[in-house]
Design a protein around this motif. Structure first.
Motif, mmCIF file in Angstrom:
data_model
loop_
_atom_site.group_PDB
_atom_site.id
_atom_site.type_symbol
_atom_site.label_atom_id
_atom_site.label_comp_id
_atom_site.label_asym_id
_atom_site.label_seq_id
_atom_site.Cartn_x
_atom_site.Cartn_y
_atom_site.Cartn_z
ATOM 1 N N SER A 1 4.723 -7.223 8.371
ATOM 2 C CA SER A 1 4.384 -5.855 7.970
ATOM 3 C C SER A 1 4.768 -5.630 6.508
ATOM 4 C CB SER A 1 5.058 -4.826 8.881
ATOM 5 O OG SER A 1 6.413 -5.108 9.014
ATOM 6 N N ILE B 1 -2.010 0.435 8.850
ATOM 7 C CA ILE B 1 -1.791 1.062 10.168
ATOM 8 C C ILE B 1 -1.212 0.041 11.143
ATOM 9 C CG2 ILE B 1 -2.988 2.067 12.172
ATOM 10 C CD1 ILE B 1 -4.908 3.379 10.075
ATOM 11 N N ALA B 2 -1.762 -1.173 11.096
ATOM 12 C CA ALA B 2 -1.243 -2.235 11.979
ATOM 13 C C ALA B 2 0.219 -2.529 11.657
ATOM 14 C CB ALA B 2 -2.088 -3.490 11.823
ATOM 15 N N MET C 1 -10.740 0.486 3.034
ATOM 16 C CA MET C 1 -10.766 0.706 4.493
ATOM 17 C C MET C 1 -10.029 -0.413 5.226
ATOM 18 S SD MET C 1 -11.772 2.765 6.768
ATOM 19 C CE MET C 1 -11.771 2.716 8.544
ATOM 20 N N LYS C 2 -10.326 -1.658 4.757
ATOM 21 C CA LYS C 2 -9.695 -2.826 5.371
ATOM 22 C C LYS C 2 -8.181 -2.763 5.175
ATOM 23 C CE LYS C 2 -10.625 -7.760 5.538
ATOM 24 N NZ LYS C 2 -11.189 -8.873 4.771
ATOM 25 N N GLN C 3 -7.791 -2.392 3.934
ATOM 26 C CA GLN C 3 -6.366 -2.280 3.622
ATOM 27 C C GLN C 3 -5.706 -1.240 4.511
ATOM 28 O OE1 GLN C 3 -4.793 -4.200 1.674
ATOM 29 N NE2 GLN C 3 -6.191 -5.041 0.168
ATOM 30 N N LYS C 4 -6.417 -0.155 4.755
ATOM 31 C CA LYS C 4 -5.864 0.934 5.555
ATOM 32 C C LYS C 4 -5.571 0.450 6.980
ATOM 33 C CE LYS C 4 -6.514 5.886 5.905
ATOM 34 N NZ LYS C 4 -7.446 6.988 5.754
ATOM 35 N N ILE C 5 -6.487 -0.351 7.482
ATOM 36 C CA ILE C 5 -6.299 -0.886 8.841
ATOM 37 C C ILE C 5 -5.050 -1.762 8.894
ATOM 38 C CG2 ILE C 5 -7.287 -2.468 10.566
ATOM 39 C CD1 ILE C 5 -10.058 -1.406 9.633
ATOM 40 N N PHE C 6 -4.885 -2.573 7.848
ATOM 41 C CA PHE C 6 -3.703 -3.436 7.796
ATOM 42 C C PHE C 6 -2.427 -2.600 7.745
ATOM 43 C CE2 PHE C 6 -6.513 -6.922 5.973
ATOM 44 C CZ PHE C 6 -6.440 -7.690 7.136
ATOM 45 N N GLN D 1 0.836 -1.195 0.000
ATOM 46 C CA GLN D 1 0.000 0.000 0.000
ATOM 47 C C GLN D 1 0.876 1.252 0.000
ATOM 48 O OE1 GLN D 1 -3.468 -0.328 -0.055
ATOM 49 N NE2 GLN D 1 -2.928 -2.484 -0.291
#
Lengths: 427, 321
Positions: free
Chosen positions: A220, B8-9, B1-6, A159
């Motif tokens: 990660s 951030i994690a 949204m789901k990708q964003k959470i990943f 991402q």
């Protein structure tokens, strides 16, 4: 079987080595009262010269092949295959050592300690990737570095982080490089090796904490492509600098950019610079003001960083064994604790006086005072350069890879519809 | 949204790594850290004492300067063998008799006729209860170290730690068979005996059991040397055996359970006849550090009799009431 599935299976196989984490030594020693003579501990002999030369030859060949694949063939599959080879040879076969990343410390120590013998292989592993980068960009990162190869294989859902976050996290390698050089120069520790996340995996002997360390990086790395390369690797800093002056560097398009914007989101490392269409996007007055600000800011940051480094020099020196020992001996709490730290045990058996220990620590503290100043100044300078880079708009018409941060992975190439002959455009 | 959470994690994980490195480099002090290179078995020696079903009932202090073996007879008298002599005590620890021997007895067994079999380094001597030498067998070889003897109505079994083999002899001392030598065809792994502790015994059901200490296993053999079964697990927990070579000694309770003793981590445990860990008799805290050669015997009341060669005494453990 898809490439992703293959990589997942390989990674699962790798986790088998976690069993070594729980390995324990047998005790007590057998007595062998039946005439058996216990053999003496054998120290493995160093790698033979011919094999060391072979490593350098393989490095040279690998860099030549990967540079050809990146610049001439522009083949992502070729890069992937080279990565697999490097992972096997430089990673698992050579067990990750000597690596170009860690060689920074050997070179630094050799510069500051004339008694330290620097093997030619180490010099070769330090210089050759830099030379290739100077000519062809960071092709070493693309498919020869086993660390990069390992992370590249798990980048399933990369991402974008955004330029601000990239810039902030991108400061970490500068700090890491500065610390690594400081600690190597003072003979304190090789911290790059100490926190080498993958060498334990290559050798199948990772400690539990390092196994977790590597696991977190790989985990990660699924969403943030190559986190070690981008936000930790100190050798990457040197490659970044050198690559900016590279003679030939990979381009997204083999001919003229047609501004189709297909490659905009292709780079998992956020290493594509977008066009700045207006030649003068800001007024002259604004630009002069920015320039003045930069000229003031950078010296200020250098001084502020240096001052902070001096303030922190005792904390920095705390990592050094000599300083640590002197502190322990001066600390009355050491005498109160039941189990004696092993450093104290070793000191007692060395026959040194406490005065000698204190003198050695004092000399070391002075070195850290100077080193802290230089380290702080360097970090301040890098902060300034990064801020300046963000303030200035450099005019460009095309989508181009950032020569510093691009890892030459060739992912973007596949997105470009233009063929070398401009008349042939994929539709 | 789901990708964003990943993402951030993943970012949080990365920051944690950087924090871990910073903390480890600058703020981890070794003052209270134990020496990572120290040979320390303390953690392994501690155990859940609720598993201990035995308590020490009495101690018998020997007058011998060096002791190696303990045995009981049908009347529960206790025999202690060592350097230069054999002592006999009543079941209550009253001194009955002592006789001298030439050399050191490494092991002792008493048969149903009260003949005393002594493993004298490389050969066997048989004495009667009044301290008279009946016979002396020839040595199997110079390098032999006889560490255990078991007697049935017709056979005598000797464990030879030096040659890493078990001998089956007739009652006159004639060697009939060699048991346990490496034989891949018959799936016999061979005994691994790195230290002179190599025990064997006859179970209440009449079967022959031998410790294979290097493999941390018990091996059951027929009298003609066929391997029938094995049990034992090498691990650091209470359920297993650890160290270079354990258990060092064992004895049988009347229900066929095994009483085992170990060196390195000094402990005495009981396993069921099927080899499942049952309970603890004594732990390291009961012994001097580095105690080796905790020979075992069991009397008719299932009291566990332990030879403590460091404290020069025999210690009797009985089941808690």
């Amino acid at each position: 079987m898809s490439k992703q599935k293959l990589v997942i299976i390989l990674l699962l196989l790798l986790t088998v080595q976690a069993t070594s984490v729980f390995a324990v030594q047998r005790f007590p020693k057998p007595e062998f009262e039946t005439g058996y003579i216990q053999p003496e501990t054998q120290v493995p002999s160093p790698r033979t010269e011919i094999l060391a030369v072979m490593d350098v030859v393989v490095l040279l060949l690998s860099l030549s092949v990967i540079s050809w694949i990146v610049l001439k063939k522009r083949s992502r599959n070729g890069v992937f295959l080279m990565s697999v080879f490097s992972l096997i040879y430089f990673g698992f076969y050579r067990e990750g050592c000597i690596c170009a990343i860690g060689s920074i410390q050997n070179i630094t120590l050799a510069l500051f300690d004339y008694n330290y013998i620097l093997p030619l292989t180490v010099i070769a592993f330090f210089i050759i990737p830099l030379v290739f980068t100077l000519f062809f960009g960071r092709t070493f990162c693309a498919g020869v570095c086993p660390f990069g190869a390992m992370q590249d294989m798990v980048a399933f859902r990369p991402q974008k982080l955004g330029s601000r976050l990239n810039a902030i996290l991108g400061m970490v390698p500068y700090i890491y490089l500065g610390l690594a050089v400081l600690y190597a120069a003072t003979g304190t520790d090789f911290i790059i090796c100490r926190y080498d996340p993958f060498v334990g995996i290559f050798r199948f002997n990772a400690s539990f904490s390092m196994f977790v360390f590597a696991g977190i990086l790989l985990l990660s790395g699924i969403f943030i492509a190559r986190p070690y390369c981008r936000f930790l690797c100190p050798y990457g800093v040197l490659l970044n600098w050198v690559s900016r002056f590279s003679r030939r560097h990979i381009t997204i398009t083999p001919a003229e950019c047609i501004q189709c914007r297909l490659c905009e989101d292709s780079c998992p490392y956020d290493a594509i610079d977008f066009p700045v269409t207006s030649r003068n996007p800001e007024s002259r007055q604004v630009m002069v003001r920015k320039l003045m600000l930069i000229c003031t800011l950078i010296p200020f940051l250098i001084v502020a960083g240096g001052w902070t480094g001096i303030r922190l020099h005792e904390t920095l020196a705390g990592v050094n064994g000599k300083v640590k020992l002197a502190r322990q001996l001066l600390d009355p709490a050491t005498l109160r604790i039941q189990s004696e730290p092993f450093e104290i045990t070793a000191y007692k058996s060395s026959g040194k006086s406490q005065m000698q220990v204190n003198e050695e620590a004092s000399v070391m503290l002075k070195r850290f005072y100077t080193g802290g100043w230089i380290l702080g100044g360097f970090i301040g300078l890098m902060f300034g350069v990064v801020i300046a880079g963000r303030m200035l708009n450099i005019w460009r018409t095309d989508y181009v890879p950032n020569k510093g941060t691009c890892l030459s992975c060739t992912r973007c190439v596949d997105y470009c519809p233009v063929k070398s002959d401009l008349s042939k455009v994929n539709t | 949204m789901k990708q964003k959470i990943f993402v951030i994690a993943a970012l949080i994980l990365l920051l944690c790594l950087i924090l871990f490195m910073t903390r480890d480099l600058f703020f981890s002090h070794s003052e209270n850290k134990p020496n990572p290179y120290e040979y320390d078995l303390k953690a392994l020696k501690s155990a859940d004492t609720t598993q201990s079903l035995y308590t020490e009932d009495r101690q018998i202090h020997t007058r011998l300067a060096e002791i190696h073996g303990v045995a009981t007879d049908a009347a529960d008298n206790i025999y202690i063998a060592g350097n230069g002599g054999v002592e006999i005590y009543s079941r209550d620890g009253v001194f009955l008799k002592k006789f001298s021997i030439k050399g050191t007895a490494r092991c002792i067994t008493v048969d149903v006729k009260d003949n005393i079999y002594l493993g004298m380094e490389d050969h066997v001597e048989i004495w009667n209860g009044s301290g008279k030498l009946i016979t002396q067998w020839t040595s199997p070889g110079e390098e032999s170290i006889i560490t255990s003897i078991a007697v049935t109505d017709t056979w005598v079994f000797l464990a030879d730690a030096g040659r890493k083999v078990v001998y089956r002899c007739d009652l006159s001392g004639k060697m009939i068979d060699r048991i346990g030598e490496k034989d891949p065809e018959n799936k016999i792994p061979g005994f691994i005996v790195p230290s002179p502790y190599f025990d064997l015994g006859i179970a209440p059901d009449g079967s022959l059991w031998v410790v294979n200490p290097g493999r941390h296993e018990f091996e059951k053999y027929t009298f003609d040397g066929r391997l029938v079964s094995t049990w034992g697990e090498a691990n650091m927990t209470m359920e297993g055996f650890c160290g270079c070579c354990n258990p060092s000694h064992f004895a049988f309770l009347h229900d066929g359970s095994f009483v085992t003793s170990e060196k390195g981590i000094e402990r005495i445990k009981i396993y069921t006849s099927g080899g499942k860990f049952n309970s603890i008799v004594a732990l390291s805290a009961s012994f001097e550090e580095g105690t080796k050669g905790l020979d075992l015997a069991v009397d008719s009341r299932d009291r566990v009799i332990v030879l403590d060669p460091v404290k020069l005494m025999v210690r009797i453990f009985v089941k808690k009431k």
